[in-house]
Scaffold this motif. Sequence first.
Motif, PDB file in Angstrom:
ATOM      1  N   LYS A  84       0.695  -1.116   0.127  1.00 25.43           N
ATOM      2  CA  LYS A  84      -0.007   0.001  -0.062  1.00 25.43           C
ATOM      3  C   LYS A  84       0.771   1.266  -0.094  1.00 25.43           C
ATOM      4  CE  LYS A  84      -4.012  -0.533   2.558  1.00 25.43           C
ATOM      5  NZ  LYS A  84      -4.862  -0.337   3.618  1.00 25.43           N
ATOM      6  N   ALA A  85       0.948   2.139  -1.420  1.00 26.39           N
ATOM      7  CA  ALA A  85       1.753   3.133  -1.319  1.00 26.39           C
ATOM      8  C   ALA A  85       1.176   4.519  -0.589  1.00 26.39           C
ATOM      9  CB  ALA A  85       2.048   3.417  -2.659  1.00 26.39           C
ATOM     10  N   VAL A  86      -0.135   4.753  -0.667  1.00 23.70           N
ATOM     11  CA  VAL A  86      -1.052   5.574  -0.509  1.00 23.70           C
ATOM     12  C   VAL A  86      -2.132   5.118   0.747  1.00 23.70           C
ATOM     13  CG1 VAL A  86      -2.719   7.490  -1.025  1.00 23.70           C
ATOM     14  CG2 VAL A  86      -0.688   7.186  -2.434  1.00 23.70           C
ATOM     15  N   ASN A 108      11.262  11.383  -0.592  1.00 19.82           N
ATOM     16  CA  ASN A 108      11.222  10.319  -1.606  1.00 19.82           C
ATOM     17  C   ASN A 108      10.440   8.964  -1.167  1.00 19.82           C
ATOM     18  OD1 ASN A 108      14.464  11.499  -2.227  1.00 19.82           O
ATOM     19  ND2 ASN A 108      13.043  11.401  -3.815  1.00 19.82           N
ATOM     20  N   GLY A 109       9.525   8.628  -1.964  1.00 18.39           N
ATOM     21  CA  GLY A 109       8.731   7.325  -1.765  1.00 18.39           C
ATOM     22  C   GLY A 109       7.788   7.684  -0.759  1.00 18.39           C
ATOM     23  N   ALA A 110       7.336   8.876  -0.450  1.00 20.80           N
ATOM     24  CA  ALA A 110       6.472   9.507   0.255  1.00 20.80           C
ATOM     25  C   ALA A 110       4.764   9.061  -0.168  1.00 20.80           C
ATOM     26  CB  ALA A 110       6.210  10.871   0.654  1.00 20.80           C
ATOM     27  N   GLY A 111       4.717   8.805  -1.671  1.00 19.07           N
ATOM     28  CA  GLY A 111       3.530   8.486  -2.283  1.00 19.07           C
ATOM     29  C   GLY A 111       2.903   9.619  -3.116  1.00 19.07           C
ATOM     30  N   LYS A 112       3.726  10.763  -3.314  1.00 18.82           N
ATOM     31  CA  LYS A 112       3.243  11.733  -4.032  1.00 18.82           C
ATOM     32  C   LYS A 112       2.675  11.653  -5.409  1.00 18.82           C
ATOM     33  CE  LYS A 112       7.200  14.104  -3.442  1.00 18.82           C
ATOM     34  NZ  LYS A 112       8.055  13.116  -2.756  1.00 18.82           N
ATOM     35  N   THR A 113       3.677  10.870  -6.348  1.00 12.91           N
ATOM     36  CA  THR A 113       3.576  10.583  -7.845  1.00 12.91           C
ATOM     37  C   THR A 113       2.317   9.415  -7.839  1.00 12.91           C
ATOM     38  OG1 THR A 113       5.897  10.655  -8.153  1.00 12.91           O
ATOM     39  CG2 THR A 113       4.422   9.251  -9.750  1.00 12.91           C
ATOM     40  N   THR A 114       2.306   8.469  -6.686  1.00 11.25           N
ATOM     41  CA  THR A 114       1.237   7.428  -6.701  1.00 11.25           C
ATOM     42  C   THR A 114      -0.259   8.103  -6.738  1.00 11.25           C
ATOM     43  OG1 THR A 114       2.530   6.064  -5.638  1.00 11.25           O
ATOM     44  CG2 THR A 114       0.257   5.468  -5.397  1.00 11.25           C
ATOM     45  N   THR A 115      -0.176   9.387  -5.604  1.00 12.63           N
ATOM     46  CA  THR A 115      -1.269  10.040  -5.207  1.00 12.63           C
ATOM     47  C   THR A 115      -1.910  10.778  -6.864  1.00 12.63           C
ATOM     48  OG1 THR A 115      -0.689  10.578  -3.087  1.00 12.63           O
ATOM     49  CG2 THR A 115      -2.350  11.694  -4.167  1.00 12.63           C
ATOM     50  N   ASP A 133       3.895  16.717 -11.713  1.00 12.06           N
ATOM     51  CA  ASP A 133       4.663  15.999 -10.804  1.00 12.06           C
ATOM     52  C   ASP A 133       6.110  16.384 -10.978  1.00 12.06           C
ATOM     53  OD1 ASP A 133       5.747  14.041  -9.182  1.00 12.06           O
ATOM     54  OD2 ASP A 133       4.559  12.423 -10.300  1.00 12.06           O
ATOM     55  N   GLU A 134       6.571  16.914 -10.032  1.00 14.60           N
ATOM     56  CA  GLU A 134       8.096  17.595  -9.820  1.00 14.60           C
ATOM     57  C   GLU A 134       8.564  18.146 -11.364  1.00 14.60           C
ATOM     58  OE1 GLU A 134      10.611  15.525  -7.637  1.00 14.60           O
ATOM     59  OE2 GLU A 134       9.364  14.220  -6.602  1.00 14.60           O
ATOM     60  N   PRO A 135       7.971  19.303 -11.516  1.00 15.81           N
ATOM     61  CA  PRO A 135       8.472  19.753 -12.862  1.00 15.81           C
ATOM     62  C   PRO A 135       9.880  20.545 -12.891  1.00 15.81           C
ATOM     63  CG  PRO A 135       6.982  21.246 -11.746  1.00 15.81           C
ATOM     64  CD  PRO A 135       6.869  20.031 -11.110  1.00 15.81           C
ATOM     65  N   GLU A 159       6.169  18.677  -5.499  1.00 15.22           N
ATOM     66  CA  GLU A 159       7.646  19.056  -5.734  1.00 15.22           C
ATOM     67  C   GLU A 159       8.474  18.656  -4.789  1.00 15.22           C
ATOM     68  OE1 GLU A 159       9.970  20.639  -6.986  1.00 15.22           O
ATOM     69  OE2 GLU A 159       8.902  21.195  -9.031  1.00 15.22           O
ATOM     70  N   GLN A 160       9.801  18.432  -4.978  1.00 14.84           N
ATOM     71  CA  GLN A 160      10.857  18.277  -4.099  1.00 14.84           C
ATOM     72  C   GLN A 160      11.273  19.647  -3.417  1.00 14.84           C
ATOM     73  OE1 GLN A 160      13.064  15.447  -3.085  1.00 14.84           O
ATOM     74  NE2 GLN A 160      11.465  14.045  -3.839  1.00 14.84           N
ATOM     75  N   ASN A 161      11.239  20.630  -4.428  1.00 14.30           N
ATOM     76  CA  ASN A 161      11.740  21.798  -3.961  1.00 14.30           C
ATOM     77  C   ASN A 161      10.599  22.514  -3.148  1.00 14.30           C
ATOM     78  OD1 ASN A 161      12.721  24.487  -3.632  1.00 14.30           O
ATOM     79  ND2 ASN A 161      13.747  24.428  -5.585  1.00 14.30           N
TER      80      ASN A 161
HETATM   81  N1  LIG Z   1       5.361   0.569  -9.560  1.00 22.85           N
HETATM   82  C1  LIG Z   1       5.658   0.449  -8.520  1.00 22.85           C
HETATM   83  N2  LIG Z   1       5.669  -0.776  -7.904  1.00 22.85           N
HETATM   84  C2  LIG Z   1       5.705  -1.187  -6.897  1.00 22.85           C
HETATM   85  N3  LIG Z   1       5.929  -0.118  -5.840  1.00 22.85           N
HETATM   86  C3  LIG Z   1       5.982   1.026  -6.248  1.00 22.85           C
HETATM   87  C4  LIG Z   1       5.837   1.326  -7.556  1.00 22.85           C
HETATM   88  N4  LIG Z   1       5.993   2.663  -7.829  1.00 22.85           N
HETATM   89  C5  LIG Z   1       6.035   3.387  -6.391  1.00 22.85           C
HETATM   90  N5  LIG Z   1       6.083   2.309  -5.694  1.00 22.85           N
HETATM   91  C6  LIG Z   1       6.369   2.346  -3.984  1.00 22.85           C
HETATM   92  O1  LIG Z   1       5.284   3.203  -3.784  1.00 22.85           O
HETATM   93  C7  LIG Z   1       5.738   4.067  -2.723  1.00 22.85           C
HETATM   94  C8  LIG Z   1       5.509   5.406  -3.070  1.00 22.85           C
HETATM   95  O2  LIG Z   1       6.149   5.915  -4.390  1.00 22.85           O
HETATM   96  P1  LIG Z   1       5.916   7.167  -5.265  1.00 22.85           P
HETATM   97  O3  LIG Z   1       6.583   7.106  -6.473  1.00 22.85           O
HETATM   98  O4  LIG Z   1       4.420   7.594  -5.311  1.00 22.85           O
HETATM   99  O5  LIG Z   1       6.672   8.278  -4.236  1.00 22.85           O
HETATM  100  P2  LIG Z   1       7.222   9.679  -4.491  1.00 22.85           P
HETATM  101  O6  LIG Z   1       6.601  10.322  -3.229  1.00 22.85           O
HETATM  102  O7  LIG Z   1       6.638  10.176  -5.780  1.00 22.85           O
HETATM  103  O8  LIG Z   1       8.848   9.519  -4.391  1.00 22.85           O
HETATM  104  P3  LIG Z   1       9.745  10.739  -5.320  1.00 22.85           P
HETATM  105  O9  LIG Z   1      10.038  11.841  -4.581  1.00 22.85           O
HETATM  106  O10 LIG Z   1      10.882   9.724  -5.141  1.00 22.85           O
HETATM  107  O11 LIG Z   1       9.137  10.820  -6.578  1.00 22.85           O
HETATM  108  C9  LIG Z   1       7.305   4.074  -2.547  1.00 22.85           C
HETATM  109  O12 LIG Z   1       7.628   3.177  -1.429  1.00 22.85           O
HETATM  110  C10 LIG Z   1       7.680   3.169  -3.688  1.00 22.85           C
HETATM  111  O13 LIG Z   1       8.691   2.359  -3.539  1.00 22.85           O
END
Ligand SMILES: Nc1ncnc2c1ncn2[C@@H]1O[C@H](COP(=O)(O)OP(=O)(O)OP(=O)(O)O)[C@@H](O)[C@H]1O
Lengths: 307, 236
Positions: B17-19, B38-45, B161-163, B193-195
């Motif tokens: 579960k990422a989010v 990094n890895g907080a779930g921003k892209t997933t959201t 997403d992180e422009p 954003e990271q910034n």
């Molecule tokens: N395709 C995937 N398959 C499995 N796990 C994933 C996948 N993409 C992301 N994750 C996991 O989901 C979690 C959230 O990832 P996400 O990419 O949303 O983070 P983020 O906040 O965008 O990070 P970043 O700042 O590095 O871009 C992380 O633990 C990542 O390892």
Amino acid sequence: MDIFTQQIINGLVLGSIYALVALGYTMVYGILELINFAHGEVTMFGAMIALAVMGALLGTDLPGILIVLMGLAVAIPGCMALGFAIERVAYRPLRRAPRLAALITAIGVSIVLQNVAMLIWGKQYISFPPLLPVVRYEILGATITNLQILIIVLSCLLMAGLLWLVTRTKLGAAMRATAQAPDVAGLMGINANTIISITFILGAALAAVAGVMVAAYYGLAHYHMGFLLGLKAFTAAVLGGIGNIAGAMLGGLLLGIIESLGAGYIGDLSFGFLGSHYQDVFAFFVLILVLVFQPSGLLGERVAERA
Amino acid sequence: MSMLEARGLEVSYGQIKAVKGIDLNVNPGELVCLIGANGAGKTTTLKSLAGMLAPSAGDIHFEGKSISGRASHDLVRRGIALVPEGRGIFGRLTVEENLRLGAYARKDTTGIRQDMDRAYDLFPRLAERRRQSAGTLSGGEQQMLAIGRALLSRPRLLLLDEPSMGLAPILVQKIFEIIRRISAEGVTLLLVEQNAKLALEVSHRGYVLESGRVTLADEARALLANPRVRQAYLGG
Ligand SMILES: Nc1ncnc2c1ncn2[C@@H]1O[C@H](COP(=O)(O)OP(=O)(O)OP(=O)(O)O)[C@@H](O)[C@H]1O
Ligand SMILES: [Mg+2]
């Protein structure tokens, strides 16, 4: 008679047919990274459907050329429907399955289609009725028939049309975008499933025309004809660089010429030991050489760049 | 009423579960940012809001209608565009073809023509390179192309997403200037954003995401002053 010129002409005719079929392999591979081994059978269905229609119209007093055109006019949409159905029924449910599952399914579909054709049309060879009066022309010491000219010209027109579609239209841009990054293509509003269906349908339409050409050229069709033809067209696609549209065209023409020249000279090459019926070995010889020495083909990119 | 509202949103990759149940809303005309490590779930959201990933639980409403589980090709037509992480340029297509694909779902030929010209006005570098294949552009140019392309769908909600990722400081400034401009033109924005400093400075409100959960949500000014935020995301 000049054997060399003659074999080049024969090679161009064969090659343009291979190219049409190879396009179907390469377009599908470009989008799904799937080798649709049932594509040769779609070509066979094109020939069989056209012959069935032509056979039914044979007793009428329609002009021969019109009967052939009507055969094509039924075969093309028939194959398009078949190509669409194959993707929907066999490949779509496996979209996220391991690659091997899709490959095995492709071979399965191919066997099923051969058997369906055998049940409908029987095991015997079906001859192409003599509807097109043969006219021979002499050029450069070789002979070319009106049918050969027709095959080359029609193939060139179809390939030019396809290139125009893929490189100059909105649909073509959507196809290329989907092949490159389907997720991002979705963000543009492109429905990848629609594009994939269109790709199968386009490939099948070209295969239908190619199937009728083969039947007309050899004067025969048979439920098993798609197997060797498909394998050769696949070889042509690999030779040109699988996934690359221009490559399929180039690979098709080259393979046709290699095969014809090989058949023309195999007697001399083997000191009279092998006859021209060994023509088919050249395609597989080419396939092995390409796979060993240049797996990305003539125009293909290295696989890593596709990611 | 919110333009975009997510309630109890959960997104998983297989078993992971990422989010983990986030609530988030964006009002019309707002610029909201989402910051986190990094890895907080921003892209997933963002991906789930744009229809690239289906949520495993929770609800997403856009302009009053539920959109959870809708595919991205459908959501573009409803007015949501995403500039994906890593830009998602079609490298083998030309700059012009990339831009045109942004307008794929539209039928108003004259409007598209005008918006193409607007994009070239906004990013003159792209105009110079319109016939070039997009893969040959520099990172900054690709980011501009990705933003220009997303604008061509005429989104009402633009997700970024992180422009600024991987860009030189001068280009980062330029990208943020453009974000400000897009916002001033009335497009609602959700920015990842990271910034964090620059992001909070242009935003009205912000969310802080940690391990798939929203841990803070406030006015951007308040977050900039928040000691916890300063320590974790603004370098002290
Ligand atoms: N395709 C995937 N398959 C499995 N796990 C994933 C996948 N993409 C992301 N994750 C996991 O989901 C979690 C959230 O990832 P996400 O990419 O949303 O983070 P983020 O906040 O965008 O990070 P970043 O700042 O590095 O871009 C992380 O633990 C990542 O390892
Ligand atoms: Mg990310």
